[in-house]
Design a protein around this motif. Structure first.
Motif, PDB file in Angstrom:
ATOM      1  N   LEU A   1       0.689  12.378  -8.117  1.00 31.26           N
ATOM      2  CA  LEU A   1       2.065  12.445  -7.622  1.00 31.26           C
ATOM      3  C   LEU A   1       2.122  12.930  -6.184  1.00 31.26           C
ATOM      4  N   LEU A   2       1.351  13.959  -5.856  1.00 24.87           N
ATOM      5  CA  LEU A   2       1.338  14.452  -4.480  1.00 24.87           C
ATOM      6  C   LEU A   2       0.814  13.386  -3.518  1.00 24.87           C
ATOM      7  N   LEU A   3      -0.220  12.677  -3.924  1.00 23.77           N
ATOM      8  CA  LEU A   3      -0.761  11.624  -3.059  1.00 23.77           C
ATOM      9  C   LEU A   3       0.221  10.463  -2.906  1.00 23.77           C
ATOM     10  N   ILE A   4       0.904  10.097  -3.975  1.00 23.80           N
ATOM     11  CA  ILE A   4       1.881   9.010  -3.905  1.00 23.80           C
ATOM     12  C   ILE A   4       3.040   9.385  -2.992  1.00 23.80           C
TER      13      ILE A   4
ATOM     14  N   LEU B   1     -10.729   6.480  -9.782  1.00 20.37           N
ATOM     15  CA  LEU B   1      -9.488   5.976  -9.196  1.00 20.37           C
ATOM     16  C   LEU B   1      -8.813   7.033  -8.332  1.00 20.37           C
ATOM     17  N   LEU B   2      -8.813   8.272  -8.791  1.00 25.57           N
ATOM     18  CA  LEU B   2      -8.215   9.357  -8.020  1.00 25.57           C
ATOM     19  C   LEU B   2      -8.952   9.554  -6.700  1.00 25.57           C
TER      20      LEU B   2
ATOM     21  N   TYR C   1      -7.881   6.371   0.317  1.00 26.43           N
ATOM     22  CA  TYR C   1      -6.912   5.421   0.873  1.00 26.43           C
ATOM     23  C   TYR C   1      -5.772   6.170   1.567  1.00 26.43           C
ATOM     24  N   VAL C   2      -5.251   7.213   0.943  1.00 36.53           N
ATOM     25  CA  VAL C   2      -4.170   7.995   1.544  1.00 36.53           C
ATOM     26  C   VAL C   2      -4.674   8.679   2.818  1.00 36.53           C
ATOM     27  N   LEU C   3      -5.890   9.182   2.795  1.00 38.19           N
ATOM     28  CA  LEU C   3      -6.470   9.787   3.992  1.00 38.19           C
ATOM     29  C   LEU C   3      -6.542   8.764   5.129  1.00 38.19           C
ATOM     30  N   TYR C   4      -6.947   7.549   4.810  1.00 40.73           N
ATOM     31  CA  TYR C   4      -6.981   6.478   5.810  1.00 40.73           C
ATOM     32  C   TYR C   4      -5.590   6.201   6.359  1.00 40.73           C
TER      33      TYR C   4
END
Length: 102
Positions: free
Chosen positions: A23-26, A84-85, A91-94
């Protein structure tokens, strides 16, 4: 005398512990994507902080999962959720780094 073994509580790993990092990453990813640093710098940095918190939370959860897998066998799908996590965190870091570069 207090028995230290009985007073020590061991937190076991459960797959539901993956919910908070996801949730935090989304939320962080969506915010960074919709609030570019050039238009709304304050919102961008708030969502970058949320993404960073999600990344730290994901690392903690993955370490907990790894330690639990070493102690006792868990189903293989929990490792798949961990993979997956980790991939989504990268991906979020990118996306955050790409948003800073713009």
């Amino acid at each position: 005398m207090i028995d230290s073994a009985s007073s020590e509580s061991v937190r076991e790993f459960t797959p539901t512990q993956y919910i908070a990092p996801y949730l935090l990453l989304i939320i962080g990813n969506a915010g960074v994507q919709n609030a570019p640093v050039s238009d709304r710098p304050v919102l961008f940095w708030v969502f970058t902080g949320i993404a960073a918190l999600g990344t730290v939370s994901a690392v903690v959860r993955l370490r907990c999962m790894w330690n639990t897998h070493k102690r006792r066998p868990l189903p293989a799908w929990t490792r798949f959720l961990g993979l997956l996590l980790a991939l989504y965190g990268l991906y979020v870091l990118y996306r955050v780094i790409n948003g800073m570069a713009e």
